[in-house]
Design a protein around this motif. Structure first.
Motif, short mmCIF file in Angstrom:
data_model
loop_
_atom_site.label_atom_id
_atom_site.label_comp_id
_atom_site.label_asym_id
_atom_site.label_seq_id
_atom_site.Cartn_x
_atom_site.Cartn_y
_atom_site.Cartn_z
N PHE A 56 0.81 -1.22 0.00
CA PHE A 56 0.00 0.00 0.00
C PHE A 56 0.85 1.27 0.00
O PHE A 56 0.32 2.36 0.14
CB PHE A 56 -0.94 0.01 1.21
CG PHE A 56 -1.99 -1.07 1.15
CD1 PHE A 56 -3.09 -0.93 0.34
CD2 PHE A 56 -1.85 -2.23 1.88
CE1 PHE A 56 -4.06 -1.92 0.27
CE2 PHE A 56 -2.81 -3.24 1.83
CZ PHE A 56 -3.91 -3.07 1.01
N ALA A 57 2.15 1.12 -0.13
CA ALA A 57 3.06 2.27 -0.27
C ALA A 57 2.93 3.27 0.87
O ALA A 57 2.90 4.48 0.66
CB ALA A 57 2.84 2.97 -1.62
N THR A 58 2.82 2.77 2.10
CA THR A 58 2.77 3.66 3.26
C THR A 58 4.15 4.21 3.61
O THR A 58 4.25 5.16 4.37
CB THR A 58 2.19 2.92 4.47
OG1 THR A 58 2.93 1.72 4.69
CG2 THR A 58 0.72 2.57 4.22
N GLU A 59 5.21 3.61 3.08
CA GLU A 59 6.56 4.09 3.31
C GLU A 59 7.28 4.17 1.97
O GLU A 59 7.20 3.26 1.14
CB GLU A 59 7.34 3.15 4.24
CG GLU A 59 6.85 3.14 5.67
CD GLU A 59 7.73 2.28 6.55
OE1 GLU A 59 8.73 2.80 7.07
OE2 GLU A 59 7.42 1.10 6.70
N ALA A 60 7.98 5.28 1.76
CA ALA A 60 8.72 5.47 0.51
C ALA A 60 10.13 4.89 0.68
O ALA A 60 11.08 5.62 0.94
CB ALA A 60 8.78 6.95 0.15
N MET A 61 10.24 3.58 0.54
CA MET A 61 11.52 2.90 0.69
C MET A 61 11.85 2.17 -0.59
O MET A 61 10.98 1.55 -1.22
CB MET A 61 11.47 1.91 1.87
CG MET A 61 11.28 2.54 3.23
SD MET A 61 11.05 1.31 4.53
CE MET A 61 12.54 0.34 4.38
N GLY A 62 13.12 2.25 -1.00
CA GLY A 62 13.58 1.51 -2.16
C GLY A 62 13.97 0.10 -1.78
O GLY A 62 14.00 -0.27 -0.60
N ILE A 63 14.30 -0.70 -2.79
CA ILE A 63 14.68 -2.08 -2.52
C ILE A 63 16.05 -2.17 -1.87
O ILE A 63 16.45 -3.25 -1.41
CB ILE A 63 14.64 -2.93 -3.80
CG1 ILE A 63 15.62 -2.34 -4.85
CG2 ILE A 63 13.24 -3.00 -4.37
CD1 ILE A 63 15.74 -3.20 -6.09
N ASN A 64 16.78 -1.06 -1.83
CA ASN A 64 18.06 -1.06 -1.13
C ASN A 64 17.90 -0.78 0.36
O ASN A 64 18.87 -0.80 1.12
CB ASN A 64 18.99 -0.01 -1.73
CG ASN A 64 18.49 1.40 -1.52
OD1 ASN A 64 17.32 1.67 -1.77
ND2 ASN A 64 19.35 2.29 -1.07
N GLU A 65 16.67 -0.51 0.80
CA GLU A 65 16.40 -0.23 2.21
C GLU A 65 15.54 -1.34 2.80
O GLU A 65 14.70 -1.93 2.11
CB GLU A 65 15.69 1.11 2.37
CG GLU A 65 16.48 2.29 1.87
CD GLU A 65 15.69 3.58 1.93
OE1 GLU A 65 16.08 4.44 2.74
OE2 GLU A 65 14.69 3.71 1.21
N GLY A 66 15.74 -1.61 4.07
CA GLY A 66 14.97 -2.65 4.73
C GLY A 66 14.90 -2.45 6.23
O GLY A 66 15.76 -1.78 6.83
N ASP A 67 13.88 -3.01 6.83
CA ASP A 67 13.70 -2.98 8.28
C ASP A 67 13.78 -4.41 8.80
O ASP A 67 13.07 -5.29 8.32
CB ASP A 67 12.34 -2.37 8.66
CG ASP A 67 12.27 -0.89 8.34
OD1 ASP A 67 13.34 -0.26 8.27
OD2 ASP A 67 11.15 -0.38 8.14
N THR A 68 14.64 -4.63 9.78
CA THR A 68 14.82 -5.94 10.39
C THR A 68 14.35 -5.87 11.84
O THR A 68 14.93 -5.15 12.66
CB THR A 68 16.29 -6.37 10.34
OG1 THR A 68 16.74 -6.37 8.98
CG2 THR A 68 16.46 -7.77 10.91
N TYR A 69 13.29 -6.59 12.14
CA TYR A 69 12.70 -6.59 13.49
C TYR A 69 13.26 -7.77 14.27
O TYR A 69 13.15 -8.93 13.84
CB TYR A 69 11.18 -6.68 13.41
CG TYR A 69 10.53 -5.49 12.72
CD1 TYR A 69 10.09 -4.40 13.46
CD2 TYR A 69 10.37 -5.47 11.34
CE1 TYR A 69 9.50 -3.32 12.84
CE2 TYR A 69 9.78 -4.39 10.70
CZ TYR A 69 9.35 -3.31 11.46
OH TYR A 69 8.77 -2.24 10.84
#
Length: 477
Positions: free
Chosen positions: A209-222
């Motif tokens: 739903f594109a709630t965050e403008a992140m590219g494929i080079n960015e990621g979140d690790t929980y």
């Protein structure tokens, strides 16, 4: 705090009933007891309410978060005062209609209470006899307390332990999705080697739903952590984060930022940056911004308390540049649109038809072999058909070369900007930011038209501090 007034009122009523046993009516004793404590009780409640008044002056997010709490506490204190001054004396007059039993003897009190009362009486008498010294001592203590405000660190709110860690990863711009996934798997394997981590969840790029403008080079690790009392090697989360940082630094080409899920959301909502401190460089020329950003990053990294210092990686992305030779186009009777359509078809294909199957429609796209998207020599050999029927190679009407340029250009309020960010560990945010400001003013010379803005958690904490300072003369009186 809420029931203090009721307790004082009831205790003083019983005390008066004991002292006036057989000498005055119980109702009169309760009335006198209420008169004795009404003024000190009122002042005590007003002083407590005054402590919460500065919170009512907060604006923005901090106001929405804390103003309801201050309003609720002040209303509860005011209601408890009314209850203590009206309902409690009335109930005491009913409960002790026949009076309270007289104490058997003064010695029936506990000995420690007697000693405490005697000590308090002596101290009070001494303070009354030496009024000037007492007032001077209180003034010195007040001045020392006010002076200590300049030595106390400042932050928006204490850091809460959310029971998890969020590791933001930034790979090199232009990385493919396949490589990004493989790198994230390597990171996951290293993280799962820590027994303190219960589970690892990785998100790459933006959600559906594109709630965050992140590219494929960015990621979140929980990182979901096990209970701290089961940890064997580390005593605090800070020690665990230090070990994680040391382990992940062995994976080259990646920048890391350690935070917590809720803390990250708050920082990003306020300033658009997921870090404690964001130094935003604003200007027109992107290469100049990149150079200034490198200088700021080097200066910021040397300050005590700086952690995860990094700059937004937005440059040095390989690009295929097609510079059109308009004179050559004119010789063959071609125009810029012909070159644009040809290059677009070679890179992403071209829609050539549409298939209709009942209520369904399918588009038909024509795509050239992959080498026309990856090999500059193959792109140079793409043929254009001139109006006269000639076949013209693309490199005959354009200069094709591989260049380096920005992957994206960030803007804020219509101006280009680049961000240098850092978290803070081992010291308070206020003193860290003050040192950053002082050092950048000494070491960084900005060209005309360029300026620095500060954001992150600093933007949140600066509001409450300024509001408290502006309201101090009113609520202190």
């Amino acid at each position: 705090m809420i029931v203090d007034g009721a307790v004082v009122m009831m205790e003083n009523s019983i005390h008066r009933l004991e002292l006036g046993h057989g000498q005055e009516a119980p109702l009169e004793s309760v009335r006198r007891a209420a008169y004795e404590v009404v003024r000190p009780m009122t002042f005590a409640v007003v002083i407590i309410i005054a402590v919460y008044l500065p919170i009512l002056f907060l604006q923005g997010l901090e106001g929405r978060m804390f103003r309801p709490m201050a309003t609720t506490v002040c209303a509860a204190l005011f209601g408890s005062l009314l209850l203590a001054l009206t309902m409690i004396p009335m109930l005491a007059s009913f409960a002790f209609r026949g009076g309270a039993p007289l104490k058997l003897a003064r010695g029936a009190e506990q000995h420690w209470m007697e000693r405490l009362n005697r000590g308090y009486s002596r101290a009070l008498s001494w303070c009354i006899d030496h009024r000037a010294l007492t007032v001077a001592t209180a003034a010195v203590i007040l001045i020392a307390a006010l002076a200590s405000l300049f030595l106390i660190g400042t932050e928006f709110m204490p850091r809460l332990d959310e029971g998890s860690i969020l590791v933001e990863t930034r790979k090199l711009p232009g990385v493919s999705l396949t490589d990004s996934v493989e790198i994230s798997k390597r990171i996951e394997r290293r993280l799962r080697a820590f027994p303190e981590i219960a589970d690892v969840v990785i998100k790459i790029g933006r959600p559906d739903f594109a709630t965050e403008a992140m590219g494929i080079n960015e990621g979140d690790t929980y990182l979901l952590l096990k209970p701290a009392n089961t940890w064997k090697r580390f005593h605090t989360k800070a020690e665990l984060i230090t070990a994680l940082d040391r382990e992940l630094s062995q994976v080259p080409g990646i920048a890391y930022n350690f935070t917590q899920p809720m803390a990250m959301c708050i920082d990003e909502t306020i300033s658009g940056v997921k870090a404690d401190l964001a130094v935003k460089l604003v200007g027109d020329d992107f290469p100049t911004l990149d150079t200034l950003g490198q200088h700021v990053l080097r200066s910021l990294s040397t300050i005590r308390g700086a952690a995860d210092a990094q700059m937004e990686v937005t440059s040095s992305v390989a690009q295929l540049s097609v510079n059109i030779d308009r004179a050559a186009l004119a010789r063959y009777g071609l125009n810029v649109t012909d070159v644009e359509e040809t290059v677009a078809a070679g890179g992403s294909g071209d829609l050539v038809s549409q298939v209709i199957d009942g209520q369904k429609r399918y588009t038909v796209a024509l795509r050239v072999p992959d080498r026309y998207r990856t090999d500059p020599d193959a792109v140079r050999g793409i043929l254009l058909r001139a109006p006269g029927g000639e076949e013209v190679a693309l490199d005959q009407v354009a200069k094709i070369q591989v260049t380096r340029g920005p992957e994206k250009i960030e803007r804020e309020e219509g101006q280009r900007r680049i961000v240098v960010m850092s978290n803070v560990r081992g010291r308070d945010l206020g003193s860290f930011v003050a040192e950053v400001r002082s050092k950048l003013e000494r070491e960084i010379t900005l060209p005309p038209g360029y300026f620095i803005e500060y954001g992150g958690s600093l933007k949140i904490s600066s509001g409450p501090c300024s509001a408290s300072r502006s309201s101090f003369p009113w609520w202190s009186v």
